[in-house]
Scaffold this motif. Sequence first.
Motif, short mmCIF file in Angstrom:
data_model
loop_
_atom_site.label_atom_id
_atom_site.label_comp_id
_atom_site.label_asym_id
_atom_site.label_seq_id
_atom_site.Cartn_x
_atom_site.Cartn_y
_atom_site.Cartn_z
N ARG A 5 53.71 19.84 -95.27
CA ARG A 5 52.91 19.91 -93.93
C ARG A 5 53.37 19.49 -92.71
O ARG A 5 54.21 18.63 -92.66
CB ARG A 5 51.67 19.15 -94.38
CG ARG A 5 50.99 19.48 -95.56
CD ARG A 5 49.45 18.96 -95.70
NE ARG A 5 49.34 17.41 -95.58
CZ ARG A 5 49.13 16.38 -96.62
NH1 ARG A 5 48.87 17.00 -97.77
NH2 ARG A 5 49.17 15.38 -96.02
N LYS A 6 53.21 20.17 -91.67
CA LYS A 6 53.89 19.94 -90.28
C LYS A 6 52.83 20.42 -89.28
O LYS A 6 52.18 21.47 -89.30
CB LYS A 6 55.17 20.57 -90.27
CG LYS A 6 55.15 22.06 -90.42
CD LYS A 6 56.64 22.61 -90.24
CE LYS A 6 56.51 24.10 -90.17
NZ LYS A 6 58.04 24.88 -90.20
N PHE A 7 53.00 19.74 -88.18
CA PHE A 7 52.63 20.27 -86.96
C PHE A 7 53.62 21.23 -86.16
O PHE A 7 54.80 20.95 -86.36
CB PHE A 7 52.08 18.97 -86.02
CG PHE A 7 50.96 18.24 -86.42
CD1 PHE A 7 50.03 18.68 -86.37
CD2 PHE A 7 51.33 17.25 -87.13
CE1 PHE A 7 48.57 17.75 -86.81
CE2 PHE A 7 49.97 16.23 -87.62
CZ PHE A 7 48.97 16.73 -87.50
N ILE A 8 52.96 22.18 -85.37
CA ILE A 8 53.92 22.98 -84.79
C ILE A 8 53.75 22.97 -83.35
O ILE A 8 52.52 23.29 -82.74
CB ILE A 8 53.58 24.60 -85.28
CG1 ILE A 8 53.73 24.71 -86.77
CG2 ILE A 8 54.39 25.56 -84.61
CD1 ILE A 8 53.17 25.93 -87.35
N GLY A 9 54.68 22.87 -82.71
CA GLY A 9 54.67 22.66 -81.14
C GLY A 9 54.44 21.32 -80.60
O GLY A 9 54.05 20.36 -81.54
N LYS A 10 54.30 21.02 -79.39
CA LYS A 10 53.89 19.86 -78.72
C LYS A 10 52.54 19.90 -78.14
O LYS A 10 52.11 20.69 -77.58
CB LYS A 10 54.97 19.26 -77.90
CG LYS A 10 54.53 17.98 -77.05
CD LYS A 10 55.93 17.51 -76.14
CE LYS A 10 55.41 16.17 -75.63
NZ LYS A 10 56.61 16.06 -74.65
N LEU A 11 51.70 18.99 -78.55
CA LEU A 11 50.24 18.79 -78.01
C LEU A 11 50.39 18.31 -76.69
O LEU A 11 50.85 17.19 -76.54
CB LEU A 11 49.47 18.46 -78.97
CG LEU A 11 47.93 17.95 -78.55
CD1 LEU A 11 47.28 19.34 -78.35
CD2 LEU A 11 47.31 17.03 -79.60
N SER A 12 49.75 19.16 -75.64
CA SER A 12 49.71 18.44 -74.26
C SER A 12 47.98 18.82 -74.04
O SER A 12 47.56 19.93 -74.15
CB SER A 12 50.36 19.08 -73.26
OG SER A 12 50.14 20.45 -72.98
N LEU A 13 47.52 17.70 -73.34
CA LEU A 13 45.94 17.84 -72.64
C LEU A 13 46.26 17.66 -71.03
O LEU A 13 46.91 16.97 -70.49
CB LEU A 13 45.38 16.50 -73.02
CG LEU A 13 45.31 16.36 -74.62
CD1 LEU A 13 44.33 14.92 -75.05
CD2 LEU A 13 44.47 17.82 -75.25
N ILE A 14 45.39 18.40 -70.42
CA ILE A 14 45.31 18.72 -68.97
C ILE A 14 43.84 18.67 -68.65
O ILE A 14 42.97 18.74 -69.27
CB ILE A 14 45.96 19.95 -68.73
CG1 ILE A 14 45.36 21.25 -68.96
CG2 ILE A 14 47.28 19.93 -68.76
CD1 ILE A 14 45.90 22.43 -68.75
N PRO A 15 43.68 18.10 -67.35
CA PRO A 15 44.60 17.73 -66.42
C PRO A 15 45.02 16.19 -66.97
O PRO A 15 44.64 15.45 -67.71
CB PRO A 15 43.47 17.53 -65.15
CG PRO A 15 42.39 17.35 -65.62
CD PRO A 15 42.37 18.23 -66.93
N MET A 16 46.00 15.79 -66.30
CA MET A 16 46.76 14.50 -66.61
C MET A 16 45.81 13.58 -66.53
O MET A 16 44.97 13.32 -65.40
CB MET A 16 47.85 14.04 -65.69
CG MET A 16 48.65 13.10 -66.27
SD MET A 16 50.12 12.87 -65.22
CE MET A 16 51.22 14.10 -65.69
N GLY A 17 45.68 12.46 -67.38
CA GLY A 17 44.67 11.53 -67.55
C GLY A 17 43.50 11.78 -67.88
O GLY A 17 42.25 10.98 -67.82
N CYS A 18 43.21 12.92 -68.44
CA CYS A 18 41.73 13.65 -68.66
C CYS A 18 41.10 12.56 -69.66
O CYS A 18 39.71 12.52 -69.78
CB CYS A 18 41.79 14.91 -68.94
SG CYS A 18 42.81 15.28 -70.68
N GLU A 19 41.84 11.89 -70.68
CA GLU A 19 41.00 11.30 -71.76
C GLU A 19 40.42 10.20 -71.31
O GLU A 19 39.42 9.81 -71.84
CB GLU A 19 42.32 10.75 -72.66
CG GLU A 19 43.53 11.68 -73.33
CD GLU A 19 44.52 11.93 -72.40
OE1 GLU A 19 45.62 12.25 -73.06
OE2 GLU A 19 44.51 12.01 -71.16
N SER A 20 40.57 9.63 -70.00
CA SER A 20 39.77 8.37 -69.43
C SER A 20 38.89 8.91 -68.33
O SER A 20 38.26 8.15 -67.52
CB SER A 20 40.82 7.40 -68.98
OG SER A 20 41.81 7.88 -68.04
N SER A 21 39.06 10.19 -68.13
CA SER A 21 38.04 10.63 -66.95
C SER A 21 36.49 10.64 -67.10
O SER A 21 35.99 10.53 -68.69
CB SER A 21 38.52 12.09 -66.87
OG SER A 21 37.51 12.73 -65.73
#
Length: 249
Positions: A27-43
């Motif tokens: 099993r494996k992940f494919i590609g690099k996960l990125s979330l936008i906009p920057m810092g959105c996790e704490s928005s």
Amino acid sequence: MSRILLFALCLFNGASASFASDSATSRKFIGKLSLIPMGCESSKQPAPQCKQKQLCRLGNDFGYFDGALTWQADKGNCTDGASIPSWAQPIIGEPFQKEYVPAAVLHDHYSKSERPVRSWLQTQRMFYRALLDTGVPPDRAAVLYAAVLIGSGKWIKSMRGKRCELGVNCVNTLELVEVIEREAPSFETDNFDVALKNMREKITALGLTDPKDIEKIARPHLQNPKFLDSTTGFVNDVYTGSGIPIAVE
């Protein structure tokens, strides 16, 4: 023999072999996960064009091979991270806890009403495998799996998937769909909170980590257990019999 039937036979045979050899090492992940906009996790505000609580968007396509199937979440998808009730966050973690996000964005993609191209139970099990593969401890992954089993929206459909490009047996959009049965999500309800607390106690007491054992204790908490019984999630003959849609391009 038609091209579609030949494709179906190849897909069925390939899936059988893959399930037989499924292991964490394959099993494996494919590609690099990125979330936008920057810092959105704490928005405090949803990402542009996203609904309330969907704080982030995917900055690129992101995929996961679960040992048999490839799953792909698309660039631009909205996500609210893992669906964890506020009372459980001190115990289980925050919705955007780093190791939860890969599984959560994939689960979000395949659980949306316009995109459930694989069965409900397949989708929940993919979420559980992906959690383990990001390093989530099995006991915590088991509780998160319990949460999606009892809280996520459920479906049984007649549908045909369209191929995506990240890997073997990858489908992520629909060519046709007919809703046969559906049940709405229940994450933010009192019944969900009571059920999850009950399941968390049993998981902890019994040390449950096998997905089938977790599904067994989830059954009494489901409004309709037929969603657990429909392992393929499909009801018509455009499928190979393995629960994998025939990709028609």
